[in-house]
Design an enzyme around this catalytic site. Structure first.
Site, mmCIF file in Angstrom:
data_model
loop_
_atom_site.group_PDB
_atom_site.id
_atom_site.type_symbol
_atom_site.label_atom_id
_atom_site.label_comp_id
_atom_site.label_asym_id
_atom_site.label_seq_id
_atom_site.Cartn_x
_atom_site.Cartn_y
_atom_site.Cartn_z
ATOM 1 N N HIS A 119 -4.514 -2.014 -4.529
ATOM 2 C CA HIS A 119 -4.157 -3.380 -4.913
ATOM 3 C C HIS A 119 -5.349 -4.275 -4.608
ATOM 4 O O HIS A 119 -6.349 -3.836 -4.028
ATOM 5 C CB HIS A 119 -2.927 -3.856 -4.129
ATOM 6 C CG HIS A 119 -3.102 -3.732 -2.642
ATOM 7 N ND1 HIS A 119 -3.897 -4.586 -1.901
ATOM 8 C CD2 HIS A 119 -2.622 -2.815 -1.751
ATOM 9 C CE1 HIS A 119 -3.889 -4.216 -0.641
ATOM 10 N NE2 HIS A 119 -3.130 -3.138 -0.512
ATOM 11 N N SER A 167 0.804 -1.226 0.000
ATOM 12 C CA SER A 167 0.000 0.000 0.000
ATOM 13 C C SER A 167 0.838 1.278 0.000
ATOM 14 O O SER A 167 0.312 2.344 -0.313
ATOM 15 C CB SER A 167 -0.934 0.012 1.217
ATOM 16 O OG SER A 167 -1.872 -1.033 1.137
#
Length: 537
Positions: free
Chosen positions: A392, A124
Site C-alpha cells: 500500500h 498490510s
C-alpha cells in the site's frame, strides 16, 4: 510616498529576507544541473538508447522460472519510490532526480490495486494475503479468505488459504523469509499463517476464549504450518520464549523478555528438530556472517526482540542489514537444484511513514534497493523471476517547486503566501507532525528538519500517519515478467509468479512446452501426471 514607509514594500522585504535566510540555513545541496543537459543531443541520445533497450524486449523471456524472489517494500508508494531515487543519487553526490534505483532498471512495470475486500484504504495483513495467497481478504486478517471475520476465532476453520510459499515447498523448492520487522508481523505471517487477527503475535496477545477455542498464535504457526521453512530471518525473538524469559541481548530490560503463556520455547524446539539437519540458530550479525552457507540447510535468525532497528540507527557491529541477510539467504537457498522462493520485506519503510519520520522511511527504501542490487548480482534473469512491489502507499508527498538538486529533506523554494513561513518539500496529509506554536503553524526554520527523526509537518493531527489508497507500482524482470503489465488486482501477483515457475495450479502450459500432452481423463491424464512428477522432482 516614501517607499521605506510603505507597509506593502516592508512586508515584501521581510518575506524575501526570510526566504534567503532559510535557504542559507537549510543545509540544502547547491541547486543546478549538469552542463551537458543544455544540449538537445544529450536528451536525444539518451532517448535513443532507451528506445534500443525497449526494442530488445520485444523478444519475450518465456523460460521457466527456477527461482522466484518477491521484494515487498511495506508502504512504498510511488512518491516514496521517487523520493528514494533522489535520495540515493544525493547520497552519491549527484542531484538525484536523474538517477536510477535498481528497481527502475526492471523492464516491466504494472500497477496494483491495493484495496481490501472490506476496506478502500488497505492494511498490510489483507494485502499480504492478496499478493502471497492469491485472494483478496479483509483488513487485519492473514492467510484466510474474506469469509473470515477479524478477531472472531470461530471464522478461521474452513476459510484458510495457502500461499505461494507453500506452493513452492510442495513443488520441491527451498523457501525463505527475510524481513526487517518481526518474522510474525503482517507481511511475513501471510506466507505461512492462517489467523483472523494480525496482532496475535503470541498467545499472550490473544483473548482467552480464542486460545480455548483452539486458535493458534502466529509465532507458533511459523514453526508448525509449513514444515521445514529453509530460511527465516528478522526480528520477533520475544514471542518465541516463555513469559518473563530474559532476552539474550537485553538482559536488564523486561520489555524485551519472553511473552509466551504456554511455556513453550519455540527456538529450542526448532534447534532440537534441526541441529542434525544442518540447522543453525543465530541472533547477531557476527554469528550470521560466520556461517558457511554451503554447510547450512536450515537457518533461523532472530536479531531483535521485536522489529529490527531503522537502518540509520542500526548497530553495524551487531545487527545485519537487509542486504546482508538477503545475501546469506540466497547462498543457502540456491543450493537446491529445484530452485527457491524468497520473500524479502523492507518492512520499516512503513514504520517510518507512520511515525512521520520521512528520513527514516526513505533510508529504509534505499537499503531495500541495495538488497535488490545484491540479489541481482547473485541471480540470472534467465531463470529467476524477481518482482518488486508494495502492499500500500502512505499520505506522503513532496513538492513546493523545489529546484533541481534540492535536498530531498530540504525546504521548498518558496514561503507560504498565507502565513509567510517556509515549509519543507516533504509533507504528510496527516500524522504526528502536525504542530501549532502560539496557535499558528510552526516555523520550520527554527528547528533541525534535517534530523534523522524530524517529524515532517502534517495537515491533520494523528498519533500515527495513515496509509494511502492509491495504486502501487509492480516492477518485474526475468522469466514471464511480461505477465505483470497494465493495471491488475493485487491478488494477481502470486498467480503470475506461480505460472512462471510451473507451481501451484499453473502447470498445464509446462506440459505443453515440454512436448507432453496436457492432462485429460484416462491414459493422457496418467502421462501428464508422470510429466509433472518428472519436472518437479
Amino acid at each position: 510616498n516614501n517607499s521605506n514607509n510603505n507597509p506593502y514594500n516592508n512586508n515584501m522585504k521581510l518575506r524575501l529576507l526570510l526566504l534567503v535566510c532559510c535557504a542559507l540555513v537549510s543545509g540544502q545541496r547547491k541547486a543546478g544541473f549538469p552542463e551537458q543537459e543544455k544540449e538537445p543531443k544529450f536528451w536525444n541520445d539518451w532517448a535513443q538508447k532507451t528506445l534500443d533497450k525497449a526494442l530488445s524486449l520485444q523478444t519475450l523471456n518465456k523460460n521457466k522460472a527456477q527461482n522466484l524472489i518477491l521484494f515487498l517494500g511495506d508502504g512504498m508508494g510511488v512518491p516514496t519510490v521517487t523520493a528514494a531515487r533522489i535520495l540515493k543519487g544525493q547520497l552519491r553526490g549527484q542531484p538525484g532526480e536523474e538517477g536510477q534505483l535498481e528497481m527502475d532498471k526492471f523492464p516491466f512495470v504494472a500497477l496494483s490495486k491495493t484495496y481490501n475486500t472490506n476496506a478502500q484504504v488497505a492494511d498490510s495483513a489483507g494485502t499480504a494475503t492478496a499478493y502471497l495467497c492469491g485472494v483478496k481478504a479483509n483488513e487485519g486478517t492473514v492467510g484466510v479468505s474474506a469469509a473470515a471475520v477479524r478477531s472472531q476465532c470461530n471464522t478461521t476453520q474452513g476459510n484458510e488459504v495457502t500461499s505461494i510459499l507453500r506452493w513452492a515447498k510442495d513443488a520441491g523448492k527451498s523457501i525463505g523469509i527475510v524481513t526487517t520487522t518481526r518474522v510474525n508481523h503482517a507481511t511475513p505471517s501471510a506466507a505461512y499463517a492462517h489467523c483472523v487477527d494480525r496482532d496475535w503475535y503470541s498467545d499472550n496477545e490473544m483473548p482467552a476464549d480464542a486460545v480455548e477455542a483452539g486458535c493458534k498464535d502466529i509465532a507458533r504457526q511459523l514453526f508448525e504450518n509449513i514444515p521445514d521453512i529453509d530460511v527465516i530471518m528478522g526480528g520477533g525473538r520475544k514471542y518465541m520464549y516463555p513469559k518473563n524469559t530474559t532476552d539474550v541481548e537485553y538482559p536488564g530490560q523486561p520489555k524485551h523478555s519472553g511473552t509466551r503463556k504456554d511455556g513453550r520455547n519455540l527456538v529450542k524446539e526448532w534447534v532440537d528438530r534441526n541441529t542434525e539437519k544442518k540447522g543453525h540458530y543465530v541472533w547477531n550479525k557476527k554469528d550470521l556472517l560466520s556461517l558457511n552457507p554451503t554447510k547450512v540447510d536450515y537457518l533461523l535468525g532472530l536479531f531483535e526482540p521485536a522489529d529490527l532497528p531503522y537502518d540509520l540507527e542500526r548497530n553495524k557491529e551487531t545487527d545485519p542489514s537487509l542486504s546482508e541477510m538477503v545475501e546469506v539467504a540466497i547462498k543457502i537457498l540456491r543450493r537446491n537444484p529445484n530452485g527457491f522462493y524468497l520473500l524479502v520485506e523492507g518492512g520499516r519503510i512503513d514504520h517510518g511513514h507512520h511515525e512521520g519520520k520521512a528520513k527514516q522511511a526513505l533510508h529504509e527504501a534505499v537499503e531495500m534497493d541495495r538488497a535488490i542490487g545484491r540479489a541481482d548480482l547473485m541471480t540470472s534473469t534467465s531463470d529467476t523471476l524477481t518482482v518488486v512491489t508494495a502492499d500500500h502507499s502512505h499520505l506522503f508527498g513532496f513538492g513546493g517547486y523545489t529546484q533541481r538538486g534540492n535536498s530531498i529533506f530540504g525546504l521548498a523554494a518558496m514561503i507560504s503566501d498565507v502565513d509567510q513561513k517556509p515549509f519543507t518539500a516533504i509533507l504528510y496529509g496527516n500524522g504526528p507532525g502536525y504542530k501549532l506554536v502560539n496557535g499558528a503553524r510552526e516555523n520550520v526554520s527554527t528547528v533541525d528538519y534535517q534530523d534523522n527523526s524530524y517529524l515532517a509537518q502534517a495537515a491533520v493531527p494523528l498519533s500515527s500517519e495513515t496509509h494511502g489508497g492509491e495504486d502501487v507500482a509492480v516492477f518485474a524482470k526475468g522469466p514471464m515478467a511480461h505477465l505483470l503489465h497494465g493495471v491488475h488486482e493485487q491478488n494477481y501477483i502470486p498467480h503470475a509468479m506461480a505460472y512462471a515457475a510451473c507451481i501451484g495450479q499453473n502447470r498445464a502450459h509446462c506440459l505443453a512446452s515440454a512436448g507432453a500432452t496436457p492432462r485429460r481423463p484416462g491414459l493422457a491424464g496418467l502421462v501428464g501426471l508422470a510429466t509433472v512428477m518428472r519436472l518437479l522432482c
